[in-house]
Design a protein around this motif. Structure first.
Motif, PDB file in Angstrom:
ATOM      1  N   MET A   1       0.849  -1.178   0.000  1.00 22.18           N
ATOM      2  CA  MET A   1       0.000   0.000   0.000  1.00 22.18           C
ATOM      3  C   MET A   1       0.889   1.232   0.000  1.00 22.18           C
ATOM      4  O   MET A   1       1.854   1.311   0.744  1.00 22.18           O
ATOM      5  N   PRO A   2       0.568   2.236  -0.830  1.00 21.52           N
ATOM      6  CA  PRO A   2       1.415   3.426  -0.916  1.00 21.52           C
ATOM      7  C   PRO A   2       1.449   4.173   0.397  1.00 21.52           C
ATOM      8  O   PRO A   2       0.485   4.171   1.159  1.00 21.52           O
ATOM      9  N   PHE A  13       3.775   6.602  -4.141  1.00 21.16           N
ATOM     10  CA  PHE A  13       3.585   5.422  -4.983  1.00 21.16           C
ATOM     11  C   PHE A  13       4.906   4.663  -5.074  1.00 21.16           C
ATOM     12  O   PHE A  13       5.971   5.206  -4.810  1.00 21.16           O
ATOM     13  N   LEU A  18       4.193   0.276 -13.022  1.00 15.46           N
ATOM     14  CA  LEU A  18       2.832   0.390 -12.500  1.00 15.46           C
ATOM     15  C   LEU A  18       1.813   0.142 -13.602  1.00 15.46           C
ATOM     16  O   LEU A  18       2.049   0.471 -14.763  1.00 15.46           O
ATOM     17  N   GLU A  22      -2.921   1.715 -10.961  1.00 14.79           N
ATOM     18  CA  GLU A  22      -1.963   2.178  -9.969  1.00 14.79           C
ATOM     19  C   GLU A  22      -1.464   3.589 -10.276  1.00 14.79           C
ATOM     20  O   GLU A  22      -1.246   4.389  -9.363  1.00 14.79           O
ATOM     21  N   ASP A  25      -4.269   5.864  -9.252  1.00  9.71           N
ATOM     22  CA  ASP A  25      -4.301   5.918  -7.791  1.00  9.71           C
ATOM     23  C   ASP A  25      -3.154   6.765  -7.254  1.00  9.71           C
ATOM     24  O   ASP A  25      -3.318   7.524  -6.294  1.00  9.71           O
ATOM     25  N   ALA A  26      -1.986   6.669  -7.870  1.00 10.76           N
ATOM     26  CA  ALA A  26      -0.843   7.470  -7.448  1.00 10.76           C
ATOM     27  C   ALA A  26      -1.100   8.957  -7.686  1.00 10.76           C
ATOM     28  O   ALA A  26      -0.738   9.800  -6.858  1.00 10.76           O
ATOM     29  N   SER A  29      -3.531  10.057  -5.049  1.00  9.73           N
ATOM     30  CA  SER A  29      -2.832  10.059  -3.757  1.00  9.73           C
ATOM     31  C   SER A  29      -1.911  11.267  -3.637  1.00  9.73           C
ATOM     32  O   SER A  29      -1.800  11.867  -2.560  1.00  9.73           O
TER      33      SER A  29
END
Length: 167
Positions: A1-2, A13, A18, A22, A25-26, A29
């Motif tokens: 998990m980042p 990340f 990736l 991902e 999501d990065a 995030s």
């Protein structure tokens, strides 16, 4: 998990290949971890561009609807059309510069986030300001081939409209 912005050991990340999910999501995030650094510069840049374009639209509208004389309205319409073309070209150049500047700052934020380092705006600006001018110049020069013919059309349109409208 980042990791998060408060976890100094891990970045936002992972530093490995990736997948698309991902990467998205990065990105989210990073924005969540550094909202002031990611959202404020974009709001300032695009807000100022919008204000400039709306100001120019107000000037053109004042020229178009400021007089009841049909001859003046015709001339104002021709000048307004030429002005809109020029404003689009100038707005395009300003937007290119803003996008290059914003991309430079975001690259610094993402680089710091990937390493798990804090990314305050002052530190990111210190890291990226040296290359900002060159990247803006590159973006403008890259798109000059598209804008140059457009800018050459302005005098041509004026030459065409003056005989039709009159001096």
């Amino acid at each position: 998990m980042p990791g998060t912005a408060t976890d100094p050991g891990r970045g936002v990340f992972a530093l490995r290949p990736l997948g698309v999910g991902e990467v998205l999501d990065a990105a989210v995030s990073t924005i969540r971890a550094y909202p002031r650094v990611t959202l404020a510069p974009s709001a300032v840049m695009y807000g100022s561009l919008l204000a400039a374009m709306l100001g120019f639209a107000g000037i053109v509208a004042a020229l178009l609807y400021g007089s009841d004389d049909p001859a003046l309205q015709t001339v104002a319409t021709a000048l307004g059309a030429l002005g809109v073309v020029g404003a689009e070209a100038l707005g395009g150049l300003l937007q290119l510069g803003a996008v290059a500047a914003f991309s430079t700052v975001m690259a610094g934020v993402v680089a710091r986030a990937a390493l798990g380092r804090p990314a305050p705006l002052r530190a990111v600006w210190r890291d990226t300001s040296r290359s900002l001018g060159w990247l803006v110049l590159y973006a403008v020069m890259l798109n000059a081939a598209v804008l140059a013919p457009l800018l050459l059309l302005i005098p041509l349109a004026f030459v065409i409209t003056v005989p039709v409208v009159g001096p």
